[in-house]
Design a protein around this motif. Structure first.
Motif, PDB file in Angstrom:
ATOM      1  N   CYS A 153      10.098  -0.276   0.573  1.00 15.92           N
ATOM      2  CA  CYS A 153      11.303   0.558   0.671  1.00 15.92           C
ATOM      3  C   CYS A 153      11.165   1.606   1.762  1.00 15.92           C
ATOM      4  O   CYS A 153      11.627   2.746   1.612  1.00 15.92           O
ATOM      5  CB  CYS A 153      11.621   1.252  -0.645  1.00 15.92           C
ATOM      6  N   GLY A 154      10.480   1.279   2.863  1.00 16.75           N
ATOM      7  CA  GLY A 154      10.373   2.221   3.971  1.00 16.75           C
ATOM      8  C   GLY A 154       9.532   3.444   3.658  1.00 16.75           C
ATOM      9  O   GLY A 154       9.692   4.489   4.284  1.00 16.75           O
ATOM     10  N   VAL A 155       8.641   3.350   2.688  1.00 17.08           N
ATOM     11  CA  VAL A 155       7.721   4.466   2.422  1.00 17.08           C
ATOM     12  C   VAL A 155       6.302   3.939   2.619  1.00 17.08           C
ATOM     13  O   VAL A 155       5.878   2.996   1.953  1.00 17.08           O
ATOM     14  CB  VAL A 155       7.874   5.024   0.988  1.00 17.08           C
ATOM     15  N   LEU A 156       5.607   4.545   3.556  1.00 18.47           N
ATOM     16  CA  LEU A 156       4.246   4.112   3.878  1.00 18.47           C
ATOM     17  C   LEU A 156       3.268   5.045   3.155  1.00 18.47           C
ATOM     18  O   LEU A 156       3.405   6.265   3.226  1.00 18.47           O
ATOM     19  CB  LEU A 156       4.070   4.208   5.400  1.00 18.47           C
ATOM     20  N   LYS A 157       2.304   4.439   2.463  1.00 18.12           N
ATOM     21  CA  LYS A 157       1.321   5.273   1.740  1.00 18.12           C
ATOM     22  C   LYS A 157      -0.093   4.847   2.090  1.00 18.12           C
ATOM     23  O   LYS A 157      -0.325   3.695   2.451  1.00 18.12           O
ATOM     24  CB  LYS A 157       1.528   5.144   0.233  1.00 18.12           C
ATOM     25  N   ASP A 158      -1.025   5.779   1.947  1.00 17.04           N
ATOM     26  CA  ASP A 158      -2.430   5.432   2.187  1.00 17.04           C
ATOM     27  C   ASP A 158      -3.110   5.043   0.869  1.00 17.04           C
ATOM     28  O   ASP A 158      -2.472   5.000  -0.192  1.00 17.04           O
ATOM     29  CB  ASP A 158      -3.157   6.565   2.923  1.00 17.04           C
ATOM     30  N   ASN A 159      -4.407   4.770   0.963  1.00 20.76           N
ATOM     31  CA  ASN A 159      -5.169   4.328  -0.212  1.00 20.76           C
ATOM     32  C   ASN A 159      -5.347   5.428  -1.260  1.00 20.76           C
ATOM     33  O   ASN A 159      -5.841   5.173  -2.350  1.00 20.76           O
ATOM     34  CB  ASN A 159      -6.546   3.801   0.218  1.00 20.76           C
ATOM     35  N   HIS A 160      -4.955   6.680  -0.913  1.00 15.45           N
ATOM     36  CA  HIS A 160      -5.043   7.772  -1.891  1.00 15.45           C
ATOM     37  C   HIS A 160      -3.660   8.141  -2.429  1.00 15.45           C
ATOM     38  O   HIS A 160      -3.507   9.181  -3.074  1.00 15.45           O
ATOM     39  CB  HIS A 160      -5.717   8.989  -1.251  1.00 15.45           C
ATOM     40  N   GLY A 161      -2.657   7.316  -2.079  1.00 17.83           N
ATOM     41  CA  GLY A 161      -1.300   7.556  -2.585  1.00 17.83           C
ATOM     42  C   GLY A 161      -0.528   8.604  -1.794  1.00 17.83           C
ATOM     43  O   GLY A 161       0.570   8.999  -2.193  1.00 17.83           O
ATOM     44  N   ARG A 162      -1.085   9.035  -0.672  1.00 12.94           N
ATOM     45  CA  ARG A 162      -0.381  10.040   0.133  1.00 12.94           C
ATOM     46  C   ARG A 162       0.660   9.359   1.024  1.00 12.94           C
ATOM     47  O   ARG A 162       0.361   8.332   1.651  1.00 12.94           O
ATOM     48  CB  ARG A 162      -1.375  10.823   1.022  1.00 12.94           C
ATOM     49  N   ILE A 163       1.833   9.963   1.109  1.00 16.00           N
ATOM     50  CA  ILE A 163       2.877   9.425   1.984  1.00 16.00           C
ATOM     51  C   ILE A 163       2.469   9.655   3.436  1.00 16.00           C
ATOM     52  O   ILE A 163       1.974  10.740   3.797  1.00 16.00           O
ATOM     53  CB  ILE A 163       4.222  10.118   1.678  1.00 16.00           C
ATOM     54  N   VAL A 164       2.662   8.622   4.265  1.00 15.44           N
ATOM     55  CA  VAL A 164       2.357   8.742   5.697  1.00 15.44           C
ATOM     56  C   VAL A 164       3.686   8.604   6.452  1.00 15.44           C
ATOM     57  O   VAL A 164       4.272   7.530   6.500  1.00 15.44           O
ATOM     58  CB  VAL A 164       1.358   7.646   6.130  1.00 15.44           C
ATOM     59  N   ASN A 165       4.174   9.713   7.004  1.00 18.06           N
ATOM     60  CA  ASN A 165       5.477   9.673   7.688  1.00 18.06           C
ATOM     61  C   ASN A 165       5.443  10.342   9.054  1.00 18.06           C
ATOM     62  O   ASN A 165       6.481  10.651   9.629  1.00 18.06           O
ATOM     63  CB  ASN A 165       6.567  10.319   6.814  1.00 18.06           C
ATOM     64  N   TYR A 166       4.237  10.578   9.578  1.00 16.73           N
ATOM     65  CA  TYR A 166       4.098  11.376  10.794  1.00 16.73           C
ATOM     66  C   TYR A 166       3.093  10.700  11.735  1.00 16.73           C
ATOM     67  O   TYR A 166       1.942  10.470  11.365  1.00 16.73           O
ATOM     68  CB  TYR A 166       3.628  12.771  10.378  1.00 16.73           C
ATOM     69  N   LEU A 167       3.567  10.377  12.926  1.00 18.21           N
ATOM     70  CA  LEU A 167       2.705   9.764  13.955  1.00 18.21           C
ATOM     71  C   LEU A 167       2.508  10.741  15.103  1.00 18.21           C
ATOM     72  O   LEU A 167       3.472  11.295  15.631  1.00 18.21           O
ATOM     73  CB  LEU A 167       3.372   8.485  14.486  1.00 18.21           C
TER      74      LEU A 167
END
Ligand code: SAM
Ligand code: SF4
Length: 335
Positions: free
Chosen positions: A6-20
């Motif tokens: 659903c367009g939400v990227l998360k890491d292996n710790h469940g943190r949302i990743v939305n910033y490059l």
């Protein structure tokens, strides 16, 4: 497991990743001593850099996966030919809500009206001192006036300005009160950054004297009335305001690394290495993956795989990936 459902990227710790954070070049027109050596820098050949088209492709892809903020950095982004058309193309990508730039301001002033037209709403300007001689000693170049010109051009064009000042023992700590004083009449956010060991050489402090607590203590000596203000979501700075001042003050514990718990960022280096942490000495080589003919599905899957191994914090990343004391230049990572 990381995912981008659903367009939400998360890491292996469940943190949302939305910033490059995208570093578009390793080259620079300054030689800040905390970032790179004054002489003998081995710049990357053009073919080693991601092309503008490759960068646009990776930006589009990550935006499709959940990234909504991109910061352009470097090296100095404005020394790479083609930066303005690139920014214009990037700003047109649907789903990108926030496009920002970090610059040293040396060649930026004349470009500010065009940046405004492109839709850039915020710029971080690096300025470690308000003293011309100290500026030259720190950056090894006599470009102070141009940086100040850029600061005023940004403000008068209505672009939000954050001033980044790295605090360095024995170099610019006497400038702290003067930099805070800038916030009295100017609507700028002055952010003091703990010095990190990314100077492209082996030398760094055994222990950091000028950590965030020492910086705050020093500001309080001149401004005892300084008050804490709320920190925005994902903020890497502790934020403060001096009552009656137009701007505000931030302190970034970049060496102490107290903000990793809410880390929402990934980094792409000039040569296309995806880093999931600033302190990670490794990364995934996206230039190689792209140039081997990968389609978007393979690229997306490589991003998900990289995020499945993101360190919990910068201490873990440093411990597990740096075997010697020598750290890269910040210009090779992007800050
Ligand atoms: N050339 C641009 C500039 O200086 O704004 C963008 C690239 S620079 C690497 C990005 C940010 O990293 C700058 O604000 C700079 O002050 C910061 N930086 C570089 N080396 C650093 C270090 N060793 N410790 C802390 N911050 C550093
Ligand atoms: Fe250049 Fe920015 Fe590094 Fe200074 S901090 S040398 S301006 S890349």
């Amino acid at each position: 497991m990381p995912n981008y459902l659903c367009g939400v990227l998360k890491d292996n710790h469940g943190r949302i990743v939305n910033y490059l954070r995208l570093a578009v070049t390793d080259r620079c027109n300054l030689r800040c001593f905390y970032c790179m050596p004054e002489k003998g820098n081995n710049w990357l050949a053009r073919t080693e850099l991601l092309s503008w088209e490759e960068m646009l492709r990776l930006c589009r892809l990550t935006i499709g996966m959940g990234v909504n903020k991109i910061r352009i950095t470097g090296g100095e982004p404005f020394v790479r030919k083609g930066i303005m058309p690139f920014l214009s193309d990037l700003s047109g990508i649907k789903g990108l809500d926030n496009l920002t730039i970090t610059t040293n301001g040396v060649v930026t002033a004349p470009l500010v009206p065009e940046l405004k037209k492109i839709g850039i709403k915020a710029v971080n300007l690096s300025l470690d001192t308000l003293d011309r001689a100290r500026f030259q000693a720190i950056t090894h170049r006599d470009e102070f006036d141009k940086v100040i010109e850029t600061m005023h051009a940004l403000i008068s064009n209505g672009i939000d300005v954050k001033i980044n000042a790295v605090v360095m023992d024995g170099k610019n700590t006497q400038d702290i009160p003067a930099l805070v004083a800038l916030t009295k009449e100017l609507p700028v956010s002055v952010r003091f950054i703990e010095e990190m060991p990314f100077n492209g050489g082996g030398q760094h402090y055994q222990t950091l004297v000028w950590d965030h607590m020492q910086i705050l203590q020093t500001i309080k000596e001149s401004y005892p009335e300084i008050a804490k203000i709320p920190d925005p979501l994902y903020s890497t700075s502790y934020n403060y305001k001096i009552p009656g001042h137009k701007g505000d003050v931030g302190i970034i514990a970049a060496y102490t690394r107290s903000f990793c718990g809410t880390c929402n960022r990934i980094r792409l280096t000039p040569q296309g290495i995806l880093k999931t942490c600033l302190y990670d000495n490794g990364g995934t080589d996206f230039k190689h993956i792209i140039r081997s003919g990968a389609d978007d599905a393979i690229l997306s899957s490589a991003i998900v795989t990289a995020l499945s191994a993101k360190a919990i914090d910068g201490h873990e990343a440093e411990r597990t990936t740096y075997s010697s004391g020598a750290h890269q230049s910040m210009a090779m990572i992007g800050g």
